[in-house]
Design a protein around this motif. Structure first.
Motif, PDB file in Angstrom:
ATOM      1  N   SER A 321       0.830  -1.207   0.000  1.00 28.92           N
ATOM      2  CA  SER A 321       0.000   0.000   0.000  1.00 28.92           C
ATOM      3  C   SER A 321       0.864   1.257   0.000  1.00 28.92           C
ATOM      4  O   SER A 321       0.538   2.247  -0.671  1.00 28.92           O
ATOM      5  CB  SER A 321      -0.924  -0.002   1.222  1.00 28.92           C
ATOM      6  N   ASP A 324       2.054   1.718  -3.433  1.00 27.05           N
ATOM      7  CA  ASP A 324       0.972   2.282  -4.247  1.00 27.05           C
ATOM      8  C   ASP A 324       1.011   3.802  -4.179  1.00 27.05           C
ATOM      9  O   ASP A 324       0.886   4.493  -5.206  1.00 27.05           O
ATOM     10  CB  ASP A 324      -0.394   1.792  -3.744  1.00 27.05           C
ATOM     11  N   ARG A 325       1.154   4.323  -2.961  1.00 30.93           N
ATOM     12  CA  ARG A 325       1.180   5.778  -2.788  1.00 30.93           C
ATOM     13  C   ARG A 325       2.411   6.381  -3.449  1.00 30.93           C
ATOM     14  O   ARG A 325       2.339   7.454  -4.067  1.00 30.93           O
ATOM     15  CB  ARG A 325       1.127   6.122  -1.295  1.00 30.93           C
ATOM     16  N   GLU A 328       1.782   6.398  -7.199  1.00 32.60           N
ATOM     17  CA  GLU A 328       0.790   7.398  -7.580  1.00 32.60           C
ATOM     18  C   GLU A 328       1.423   8.787  -7.623  1.00 32.60           C
ATOM     19  O   GLU A 328       1.136   9.598  -8.513  1.00 32.60           O
ATOM     20  CB  GLU A 328      -0.373   7.371  -6.592  1.00 32.60           C
ATOM     21  N   ARG A 329       2.304   9.038  -6.672  1.00 31.38           N
ATOM     22  CA  ARG A 329       2.985  10.331  -6.637  1.00 31.38           C
ATOM     23  C   ARG A 329       3.939  10.492  -7.803  1.00 31.38           C
ATOM     24  O   ARG A 329       3.982  11.552  -8.452  1.00 31.38           O
ATOM     25  CB  ARG A 329       3.732  10.454  -5.314  1.00 31.38           C
ATOM     26  N   SER A 402       6.838   2.781   6.600  1.00 28.24           N
ATOM     27  CA  SER A 402       6.145   3.579   5.585  1.00 28.24           C
ATOM     28  C   SER A 402       6.797   4.949   5.411  1.00 28.24           C
ATOM     29  O   SER A 402       6.810   5.506   4.302  1.00 28.24           O
ATOM     30  CB  SER A 402       4.667   3.748   5.949  1.00 28.24           C
ATOM     31  N   GLU A 406       8.130   6.698   1.965  1.00 27.91           N
ATOM     32  CA  GLU A 406       7.761   8.061   1.567  1.00 27.91           C
ATOM     33  C   GLU A 406       9.011   8.871   1.233  1.00 27.91           C
ATOM     34  O   GLU A 406       9.051   9.604   0.231  1.00 27.91           O
ATOM     35  CB  GLU A 406       6.967   8.743   2.687  1.00 27.91           C
TER      36      GLU A 406
END
Length: 422
Positions: A321, A324-325, A328-329, A402, A406
């Motif tokens: 997940s 995924d972020r 997407e970014r 996470s 990021e």
């Protein structure tokens, strides 16, 4: 030339200086001789999903080395080999019955080729020698696996024997495989499939797998899942091939099998194969000196214990997940022209450094040299990613934070922008 050891897949002129050597690793961090510390977004060679430096595995290996520094599997077994085999079969949650120990993914794929060819000699009395792989696949660089690998890896230079190997595309719904079966179906011993290709993180489509199962039912070939790269939760399920109906006849595992600590692999087979050999009392002529040693088997057992204790079945979806972020970014960056993969096994397709989209033309993909340069710049910025064909691969450990993922997005974004300015 700066080293006495010969680094893999590197030209002598490209060997890094000693200041760039990795010197230690702990958790999800790798330290380099020049003081750089980098977040490892590749979990080694995607073989360290539980993080570096696990005391639980080190202690189990140390205990095994003290009890029996070496025991062979030539013409006998030993308790740790049997326990490891039982644990692997149970962990797969698929109907397998026996385990053959080996030392690497390449060696295990060599073994698969021998095993499948002998199986048909037992079953039909006449040989089926053809083993089929996928174009673009990677199964290792030992002699047989080198032939089975579907990438161009200098096979002709090394005289690799591909006379009984065929490669088919997987993006045509299985049309080429079906045509091959019509021509040579009674000579095909096995089809070996990576559920997601280790080189480029390209997922094999469901339509192709559906055709495989129909042709398997008609022609009878063995279906082998090479999950050296995709196993142990990497793509969402414990094993991607557990979703195949029916399941594969054999499963190839390595890499994450010992969390990267030992040279170990296994080929796990079902009753169809095991019963045929037992019925004919057939001798499989294969053996490796370091296969299934007490230390390797202890590492397998301790690693499987950790998968359960850490609940990796839950951890990997959370990491997926976060990726995924990240994807997407980064999709909005002009240099990112596509994504691929599944679960915690992903790739970003990168456009070449000098492309222009002003005329609306499809941007050219980055060259191998551009990708290698990009990967090194990302490392110097504090993160480790893996090069692939026009892609950078993101294959983090299940224990990745996470926040680290990021920050990985920040690093990739910044380095791509720096290249644009350059």
């Amino acid at each position: 030339m700066s080293t006495r050891s010969w680094p893999f897949l590197l030209r002598p002129s490209d060997e890094p200086s000693p200041s760039d050597w990795a010197t230690s690793a702990k958790g999800t961090r790798v330290c380099f001789a020049d003081g750089l510390e980098a977040f490892c977004a590749t979990s080694g060679l995607w073989n360290v999903p539980l993080g570096y430096g696990r005391d639980e595995i080190a202690d189990a290996v140390a205990a095994a080395l003290r009890d029996a520094s070496y025991l062979t599997l030539f013409r006998r077994s030993h308790p740790l080999a049997e326990e490891a085999a039982e644990r692997v079969i149970s962990f797969t949650q698929m109907p397998f019955s026996r385990v053959i120990h080996a030392t690497s993914g390449g060696a295990a794929n060599d073994l698969v080729m021998k095993l499948s060819r002998q199986y048909w000699t037992i079953e039909e009395g006449t040989p089926r020698r053809i083993v089929v792989g996928l174009r673009g696949s990677y199964h290792g660089l030992t002699y047989g696996a080198h032939a089975l690998s579907g990438d161009e890896l200098g096979q002709a230079v090394y005289g690799v024997d591909g006379r009984d190997v065929r490669h088919v595309p997987f993006d045509d719904g299985g049309a080429a495989l079906e045509a091959l079966c019509r021509r040579e179906g009674n000579r095909i011993a096995a089809l070996v499939v990576e559920p997601v290709l280790g080189s480029g993180a390209v997922e094999v489509p469901a339509e192709f797998l559906s055709t495989v199962q129909r042709l398997r039912e008609h022609y009878g070939f063995l279906l082998v899942a090479d999950e050296v790269a995709t196993g142990f939760g990497r793509t969402g399920a414990r094993f991607a091939s557990s979703r195949w109906i029916p399941e594969p006849d054999a499963l190839v595992l390595s890499k994450a099998l010992t969390n990267g600590t030992c040279a170990a692999s296994v080929v796990v087979v079902n009753d169809r194969i095991a019963t045929a050999f037992a019925r004919q009392d057939a001798l499989l002529v294969h053996g490796e000196t370091q296969a299934g040693t007490p230390a390797s088997c202890a590492a397998i057992i301790a690693t499987l214990d950790l998968y359960e204790d850490l609940d990796v079945d839950r951890l990997f979806p959370a990491v997926a997940s976060a990726i995924d972020r990240l994807e997407e970014r980064l999709r909005s960056h002009r240099r990112v022209i596509g994504v691929a993969g599944r679960g915690a096994f992903r790739a970003l397709r990168i456009a070449g450094e000098n492309f222009s989209s002003a005329d609306g033309a499809e941007p050219a993909s980055a060259t191998k040299e551009e990708i290698i340069g990009l990967v090194e710049r990302i490392r110097r910025a504090g993160a480790i990613v893996h090069p692939g064909p026009s892609v950078i691969q993101v294959i983090p450990a299940a224990v990745s934070d996470s926040a680290d993922l990021e920050r990985l997005g920040d690093v990739i974004d910044r380095v791509l922008d720096e290249q644009d300015v350059a």
